[in-house]
Write a protein that holds these residues in place. Sequence first.
Motif, PDB file in Angstrom:
ATOM      1  N   TYR A   1     -20.354 -80.630  46.641  1.00  0.00           N
ATOM      2  CA  TYR A   1     -20.408 -79.210  46.306  1.00  0.00           C
ATOM      3  C   TYR A   1     -19.472 -78.844  45.157  1.00  0.00           C
ATOM      4  N   ASP A   2     -19.100 -79.832  44.354  1.00  0.00           N
ATOM      5  CA  ASP A   2     -18.238 -79.559  43.194  1.00  0.00           C
ATOM      6  C   ASP A   2     -18.922 -78.622  42.197  1.00  0.00           C
ATOM      7  N   ALA A   3     -20.174 -78.914  41.871  1.00  0.00           N
ATOM      8  CA  ALA A   3     -20.897 -78.081  40.911  1.00  0.00           C
ATOM      9  C   ALA A   3     -21.085 -76.675  41.473  1.00  0.00           C
ATOM     10  N   TRP A   4     -21.350 -76.585  42.767  1.00  0.00           N
ATOM     11  CA  TRP A   4     -21.479 -75.272  43.416  1.00  0.00           C
ATOM     12  C   TRP A   4     -20.168 -74.501  43.300  1.00  0.00           C
ATOM     13  N   ALA A   5     -19.054 -75.185  43.528  1.00  0.00           N
ATOM     14  CA  ALA A   5     -17.742 -74.541  43.433  1.00  0.00           C
ATOM     15  C   ALA A   5     -17.508 -73.986  42.032  1.00  0.00           C
ATOM     16  N   MET A   6     -17.920 -74.739  41.017  1.00  0.00           N
ATOM     17  CA  MET A   6     -17.732 -74.279  39.643  1.00  0.00           C
ATOM     18  C   MET A   6     -18.642 -73.086  39.322  1.00  0.00           C
ATOM     19  N   LYS A   7     -19.835 -73.069  39.904  1.00  0.00           N
ATOM     20  CA  LYS A   7     -20.727 -71.918  39.716  1.00  0.00           C
ATOM     21  C   LYS A   7     -20.148 -70.692  40.419  1.00  0.00           C
ATOM     22  N   MET A   8     -19.589 -70.906  41.597  1.00  0.00           N
ATOM     23  CA  MET A   8     -18.944 -69.810  42.315  1.00  0.00           C
ATOM     24  C   MET A   8     -17.771 -69.267  41.505  1.00  0.00           C
ATOM     25  N   SER A   9     -16.967 -70.180  40.960  1.00  0.00           N
ATOM     26  CA  SER A   9     -15.831 -69.782  40.140  1.00  0.00           C
ATOM     27  C   SER A   9     -16.287 -68.987  38.918  1.00  0.00           C
ATOM     28  N   ALA A  10     -17.389 -69.397  38.321  1.00  0.00           N
ATOM     29  CA  ALA A  10     -17.940 -68.682  37.162  1.00  0.00           C
ATOM     30  C   ALA A  10     -18.387 -67.277  37.561  1.00  0.00           C
ATOM     31  N   ALA A  11     -18.921 -67.152  38.780  1.00  0.00           N
ATOM     32  CA  ALA A  11     -19.335 -65.840  39.269  1.00  0.00           C
ATOM     33  C   ALA A  11     -18.120 -64.926  39.409  1.00  0.00           C
TER      34      ALA A  11
ATOM     35  N   THR B   1     -24.572 -69.050  45.172  1.00  0.00           N
ATOM     36  CA  THR B   1     -23.231 -68.484  45.030  1.00  0.00           C
ATOM     37  C   THR B   1     -23.042 -67.177  45.793  1.00  0.00           C
ATOM     38  N   THR B   2     -24.073 -66.718  46.474  1.00  0.00           N
ATOM     39  CA  THR B   2     -23.926 -65.533  47.322  1.00  0.00           C
ATOM     40  C   THR B   2     -23.673 -65.993  48.756  1.00  0.00           C
ATOM     41  N   VAL B   3     -22.483 -65.709  49.235  1.00  0.00           N
ATOM     42  CA  VAL B   3     -22.074 -66.125  50.584  1.00  0.00           C
ATOM     43  C   VAL B   3     -21.772 -64.862  51.373  1.00  0.00           C
ATOM     44  N   ILE B   4     -22.680 -64.500  52.279  1.00  0.00           N
ATOM     45  CA  ILE B   4     -22.513 -63.305  53.105  1.00  0.00           C
ATOM     46  C   ILE B   4     -22.560 -63.718  54.572  1.00  0.00           C
ATOM     47  N   ILE B   5     -21.529 -63.320  55.301  1.00  0.00           N
ATOM     48  CA  ILE B   5     -21.390 -63.700  56.704  1.00  0.00           C
ATOM     49  C   ILE B   5     -21.223 -62.444  57.548  1.00  0.00           C
ATOM     50  N   GLY B   6     -21.885 -62.401  58.678  1.00  0.00           N
ATOM     51  CA  GLY B   6     -21.733 -61.266  59.584  1.00  0.00           C
ATOM     52  C   GLY B   6     -23.050 -60.871  60.221  1.00  0.00           C
ATOM     53  N   LYS B   7     -22.978 -59.854  61.034  1.00  0.00           N
ATOM     54  CA  LYS B   7     -24.155 -59.380  61.745  1.00  0.00           C
ATOM     55  C   LYS B   7     -25.120 -58.672  60.794  1.00  0.00           C
ATOM     56  N   ALA B   8     -26.405 -58.975  60.956  1.00  0.00           N
ATOM     57  CA  ALA B   8     -27.421 -58.363  60.088  1.00  0.00           C
ATOM     58  C   ALA B   8     -27.453 -56.853  60.248  1.00  0.00           C
ATOM     59  N   SER B   9     -27.020 -56.354  61.412  1.00  0.00           N
ATOM     60  CA  SER B   9     -27.053 -54.918  61.675  1.00  0.00           C
ATOM     61  C   SER B   9     -25.968 -54.140  60.927  1.00  0.00           C
ATOM     62  N   ALA B  10     -24.957 -54.843  60.409  1.00  0.00           N
ATOM     63  CA  ALA B  10     -23.872 -54.176  59.690  1.00  0.00           C
ATOM     64  C   ALA B  10     -24.408 -53.557  58.405  1.00  0.00           C
ATOM     65  N   LYS B  11     -24.110 -52.276  58.205  1.00  0.00           N
ATOM     66  CA  LYS B  11     -24.674 -51.555  57.064  1.00  0.00           C
ATOM     67  C   LYS B  11     -23.855 -51.732  55.787  1.00  0.00           C
ATOM     68  N   LYS B  12     -22.591 -52.030  55.925  1.00  0.00           N
ATOM     69  CA  LYS B  12     -21.707 -52.154  54.769  1.00  0.00           C
ATOM     70  C   LYS B  12     -21.302 -53.613  54.571  1.00  0.00           C
ATOM     71  N   THR B  13     -20.953 -53.928  53.334  1.00  0.00           N
ATOM     72  CA  THR B  13     -20.496 -55.287  53.009  1.00  0.00           C
ATOM     73  C   THR B  13     -19.151 -55.210  52.308  1.00  0.00           C
TER      74      THR B  13
END
Length: 271
Positions: free
Chosen positions: A217-227, A84-96
């Motif tokens: 990915y239905d179950a994943w979607a529900m876990k994301m929603s719970a997060a 449920t952790t979806v992080i996109i971008g350059k690894a060098s970026a210091k902020k999220t």
Amino acid sequence: MSTRNSQSNKAAARERLREERERDVRKAKVRRQFTVAGAAVVVLAIAGGVSYAVVQSNKPSEWQAAKDATTVVAPKNTSGQDGTTVIIGKASAKKTLVEYEDSRCPVCAQFEQTVGPTVQKDLDAGTFKLQYVGATFLDNSDNGSGSKNALSALGAALNVSPEAFLQYKSALYSAQFHPEESADKFAKDDYLFKVADSVPALKGNAAFQKAVKDGTYDAWAMKMSAAFDKSGVQGTPTFKMDGKTLTAQGSENPPMTVAEFSSALSTALKG
């Protein structure tokens, strides 16, 4: 005619009548048996139908079953518990920049159409990484399933690539495809495929379509929603950096213009 022949004929006639009566009695008995048996079959059929209806009504819905699932298939390009952790971008970026959105949200669509290109530009420049948190609470307003179905489809897009995910998210929010909040169009797989056809990596992508149809990915979607539900965020869109919410200057509202977003981001980056 002799007396003997007359008596014999009468006796024969009486015997025929007796046999006919016995046959009638036997036929009536058989008819009663069939009637009782038929009634029993009808009763059993009705009872069976009622039992089936009760079982079906007690079965969890498709989305409730996904919510209760103990096995979760997470898309590629995810991390954390249940992916449920979806992080996109350059690894060098210091902020999220953490982005909370519901696919059916009209205000999210307004933000994406207005500020989305600026967010993408900053993401490409390595100004920040983007963490996406998907919500489905708008389905609760009309017992819909579009938010959940779109989130599951976003998981299928993420499984293809982060770029496909971002492009598909943008397409879902676009003026061309985003429906009115009252129209639950995202509940239909065919409509999600229509939107996907505007994304080169997803157009005619059999694996993507199969994942959406199968509810991979239905179950994943529900876990994301719970997060999202556990995050304490009360509405969408919401943006946070270092735990602080980005707002338009002088208000508690999310930044909805490029100028408001750039100002709020500049302050957050210094924090």
